[in-house]
Design a protein around this motif. Sequence first.
Motif, PDB file in Angstrom:
ATOM      1  N   ALA A  38       0.913  -1.345  -0.103  1.00 18.38           N
ATOM      2  CA  ALA A  38       0.212  -0.015  -0.447  1.00 18.38           C
ATOM      3  C   ALA A  38       0.893   1.110  -0.314  1.00 18.38           C
ATOM      4  O   ALA A  38       0.418   2.127  -0.857  1.00 18.38           O
ATOM      5  N   ASP A  39       2.089   1.163   0.588  1.00 18.86           N
ATOM      6  CA  ASP A  39       2.602   2.500   0.801  1.00 18.86           C
ATOM      7  C   ASP A  39       3.084   2.629  -0.770  1.00 18.86           C
ATOM      8  O   ASP A  39       3.604   3.757  -0.930  1.00 18.86           O
ATOM      9  N   LEU A  42       1.058   3.727  -2.456  1.00 17.12           N
ATOM     10  CA  LEU A  42       0.689   5.723  -2.620  1.00 17.12           C
ATOM     11  C   LEU A  42       1.752   6.367  -2.898  1.00 17.12           C
ATOM     12  O   LEU A  42       1.728   7.916  -3.906  1.00 17.12           O
ATOM     13  N   ARG A  61      -2.767   9.287   4.419  1.00 21.77           N
ATOM     14  CA  ARG A  61      -1.588   8.597   4.604  1.00 21.77           C
ATOM     15  C   ARG A  61      -1.585   7.403   5.327  1.00 21.77           C
ATOM     16  O   ARG A  61      -1.412   6.004   5.593  1.00 21.77           O
ATOM     17  N   PHE A  64      -3.455   4.184   4.424  1.00 19.43           N
ATOM     18  CA  PHE A  64      -2.437   3.292   3.924  1.00 19.43           C
ATOM     19  C   PHE A  64      -1.622   2.507   4.635  1.00 19.43           C
ATOM     20  O   PHE A  64      -1.094   0.968   4.145  1.00 19.43           O
ATOM     21  N   THR A  67      -3.424   0.387   6.202  1.00 14.63           N
ATOM     22  CA  THR A  67      -3.532  -1.423   5.588  1.00 14.63           C
ATOM     23  C   THR A  67      -2.503  -2.446   5.387  1.00 14.63           C
ATOM     24  O   THR A  67      -2.804  -3.635   5.372  1.00 14.63           O
ATOM     25  N   ASP A  68      -1.482  -1.687   5.438  1.00 17.95           N
ATOM     26  CA  ASP A  68      -0.375  -2.691   4.977  1.00 17.95           C
ATOM     27  C   ASP A  68       0.357  -2.787   6.555  1.00 17.95           C
ATOM     28  O   ASP A  68       0.625  -4.718   6.809  1.00 17.95           O
TER      29      ASP A  68
END
Length: 208
Positions: A38-39, A42, A61, A64, A67-68
């Motif tokens: 996810a990062d 992003l 941010r 994200f 999520t990771d």
Amino acid sequence: SQTLFGHAELAWGAFAISGFLGLLAFGVAGAFANGRIADRVLGLLSALPHRGLRLVLGRRRVAFSHTDDLTARYFAADFLRTTLFPGVFFLCGWLCESIESFLILRLLGVELSFFTIAAVEVMLSFLKNVLFVLPAGIGVQDVGYVSCFAALGVADPLDTGAAFSLLKRGKELFWAMIGYGLLASEARSALPTARELAPSRSLGVDPA
């Protein structure tokens, strides 16, 4: 494979695709466990030359990163609990689907072995998952059954496939109606009744 092409390459191709998908699944699990996907997404999106998009992504941010953290926690957990145990239920669901198709075909007078029908169900389930943009696999499942029946030498495969698909769709419609009925009943029971709202209104309290 023998009926369509005269050789068994299609069956070996199915095994090869299955092996590739298995390796791909393990690769995806490893990437999500350690890769901070996810990062990275992003970062790629933030590099786009769009000021409004960058502002929105900046506000998201934390989401994200969260999520990771969640995906890493899931894929780093016990393999038995996160993968193997749910896989058993998926296998049972596929077996029930194959038994259902086997019984419907027997009612229609089609004599095919259970393992043949199970193989057809595996192939069509894979196609429905790949073509997920089609709701309920409309078209893929129906044409697939007719094609397989024709390849397997079923008499009058078009009529048999149409009757078979009609029964399968009727079953799905039946259980969908039951599910929506239960959902509506649950939603209705969750709504506050007029008697529950009366004290709030008398005291000038907004029910919301």
